[in-house]
Design an enzyme around this catalytic site. Structure first.
Site: not given
Length: 202
Positions: A93, A111, A152
Site C-alpha cells: 500500500k 524493491h 519507486d
C-alpha cells in the site's frame, strides 16, 4: 549500546522482516525492531512478529475505512512506538501524506529490481522479474531507496547486482534476488543506525 528503533511495514510472508529481526539480534547490531504493521491480518509477517514478541498491529481499510483516518492512525502508532526509521518491506500500500510528512527522509523501501528500471505502480512480486526477463537484462537485484509520494521514485541508497542466467525462470530469478534482499536490507539499516544521531538518544 543505543539502538535505532525501526518499524517494519509488511503485507505478506515477511521474509525481509525475518532477515532484519535476525540481524537486529546480533551483538553488533545498532537497531532493533520496535513495531510491525501489516495491512493483511492473516499475514505471515504479523504472525512472525507476534511469535517473536514484537508489537504487531493490523491496520488496513478494514480497520479504518476512511483513508485519512488510516493515515493518521498509522502515524500516531508509529510515533507512539518511538519509531526512528520506517522500513516498507513487501508492503503493498502507498503511505499516506501524514505518515510521509511525520517521517520525511526516514522511510525506506526495498524493491526487487535495479531502479530506475522496472519500478512504478504495478511493479511488484513476479511482475518485476517477468519484466526483467522480457527485457533481456543481464543483471538484476534489489534496490533500497527512500520513499516518496510516487512508487519507486525516491533516491537510491544502495543496490546489489544479481546475474540473470540464460535458463532463469521467474521463480529462479526471484529466489536469487530475494536472497540478495536479505543481505542488503539489514546492511543498509545497520549503516543508517550507525550514522543516525537519533540512535544516541535511544
Amino acid at each position: 549500546m543505543s539502538r535505532l528503533r525501526v518499524a517494519v511495514l509488511a503485507s505478506g510472508n515477511g521474509s525481509n522482516l525475518r532477515a532484519l529481526h535476525g540481524a537486529s539480534m546480533e551483538e553488533e547490531a545498532r537497531f532493533s525492531i520496535a513495531l510491525v504493521i501489516g495491512n493483511n491480518s492473516g499475514s505471515g509477517a504479523l504472525a512472525y512478529a507476534r511469535d517473536a514478541g514484537i508489537p504487531a498491529v493490523h491496520m488496513s481499510g478494514r480497520t479504518h475505512p476512511d483513508p485519512a483516518e488510516l493515515d493518521e492512525a498509522m502515524r500516531a502508532t508509529l510515533v507512539a512506538h518511538d519509531t526512528a526509521l520506517v522500513v516498507t518491506a513487501g508492503y503493498m500500500k502507498k503511505l499516506g501524506p501524514r505518515v510521509r510528512e511525520e517521517f520525511g527522509g526516514r522511510i525506506i523501501n526495498i524493491h526487487p529490481a535495479l531502479l530506475p528500471r522496472h519500478g512504478g505502480q504495478g511493479m511488484y512480486g513476479k511482475a518485476v522479474h517477468e519484466a526483467v526477463l522480457a527485457a533481456g537484462d543481464a543483471v538484476s537485484g534489489p534496490t533500497v531507496h527512500f520513499v516518496t509520494e510516487e512508487y519507486d521514485t525516491g533516491a537510491v541508497i544502495a543496490q546489489s547486482e544479481v546475474p540473470v542466467l540464460p535458463d532463469d525462470t521467474v521463480d529462479s530469478l526471484a529466489e536469487r534476488v530475494l536472497a540478495a534482499e536479505h543481505l542488503l536490507l539489514p546492511a543498509v539499516v545497520q549503516i543508517i543506525a550507525t550514522r543516525d544521531p537519533a540512535a544516541a538518544d535511544r
